[in-house]
Design an enzyme around this catalytic site. Structure first.
Site, short mmCIF file in Angstrom:
data_model
loop_
_atom_site.label_atom_id
_atom_site.label_comp_id
_atom_site.label_asym_id
_atom_site.label_seq_id
_atom_site.Cartn_x
_atom_site.Cartn_y
_atom_site.Cartn_z
N VAL A 130 -5.03 1.47 13.70
CA VAL A 130 -6.08 1.78 12.72
C VAL A 130 -5.78 3.12 12.04
O VAL A 130 -5.61 4.14 12.70
CB VAL A 130 -7.47 1.83 13.38
N LYS A 131 -5.75 3.06 10.71
CA LYS A 131 -5.50 4.28 9.94
C LYS A 131 -6.80 5.05 9.76
O LYS A 131 -7.80 4.49 9.28
CB LYS A 131 -4.96 3.92 8.56
N ILE A 132 -6.72 6.33 10.09
CA ILE A 132 -7.89 7.21 9.96
C ILE A 132 -7.47 8.39 9.09
O ILE A 132 -6.43 9.00 9.34
CB ILE A 132 -8.31 7.75 11.36
N THR A 181 -0.43 -0.58 5.48
CA THR A 181 -1.21 -0.92 4.28
C THR A 181 -2.15 0.26 4.02
O THR A 181 -2.27 1.16 4.85
CB THR A 181 -2.05 -2.20 4.47
#
Ligand code: E4P
Length: 216
Positions: free
Chosen positions: A82-84, A27
């Site tokens: 977790v997208k960073i 997402t």
């Protein structure tokens, strides 16, 4: 190659999962905003539908803020990654989160050099945005190929997640290049199984079958 759905829409995820072909979900803030739902509720529901990794993105732009958000988001479900974003502050956050055992997906990657840094920082996934590279008149697949080659050469464990896939041709190319994962919008996912000659072939077989009697 694994196939992820690039969506925050649970109806689409239900359909993909029912086919048994969805290995994970990605997402981003745009996709979640489109659903007009609370972020946490939306991600928790997606995580309950899919066994594989579900990427959810931080919105902080400083290292400490990213780390704070990442710790919170990663506590929502076991399968969250977790997208960073691929910025210097993000790379510092990725290093520290990796040391804490939090899996990260470095997003908005547009070059082999950025991918090299993401891997050195300890990213679990690295997401080159192929379609957006094509959009500015450059060659997204060439960048993807360079990243796969660099990771292979140096034995990085970071998985290459080909993102911003706009059509089936992108998926085919990513598979030939050797990307670990392609994340695709539901529309592209649905297109992968289709071929006009398959439809014509089925029609012709059924027509021929009906011309004769007593075959079964
Ligand atoms: C990937 O994780 C992103 O959510 C996505 O692939 C972006 O695609 P777009 O460039 O079509 O918005």
């Amino acid at each position: 190659m694994q196939i992820f759905l690039d969506t925050a829409n649970v109806d689409e995820i239900h359909q993909g999962v029912a086919m048994g072909l969805v290995d994970g979900v990605t997402t981003n803030p745009t996709l979640v905003a489109r659903e007009k739902r609370k972020f946490r509720e939306c991600i928790e529901e997606i995580c309950s539908l899919v066994d594989g990794p579900v990427s959810a993105e931080v919105t902080a732009t400083d290292t400490e803020g990213m780390i704070r958000e990442a710790r919170e988001i990663s506590s929502w479900a076991e399968n969250i990654v977790v997208k960073i974003p691929m910025v210097p502050e993000g790379l510092v956050a990725v290093r520290r989160l990796t040391e804490e055992g939090i899996r990260t997906n470095v997003t908005l990657v547009f070059s082999a050099n950025q991918a090299l840094l993401a891997a050195k920082a300890g990213a679990y996934f690295c997401s080159p945005f192929i379609g957006r590279i094509d959009d500015i008149g450059e060659d997204g697949m060439e960048v993807l190929s360079e990243i796969v080659s660099v990771y292979d050469t140096y034995g990085f464990e970071t998985q290459v997640l080909a993102a911003s896939m706009r059509h089936p041709h992108h998926v085919r190319e990513a598979a030939l290049i050797g990307a670990d994962i392609a994340t695709v919008p539901f529309k592209v996912f649905a297109q992968l199984a289709r071929h006009p000659l398959t439809d014509v072939g089925i029609k012709r077989f059924l027509e021929d079958w009906e011309k004769v009697e007593d075959l079964v």
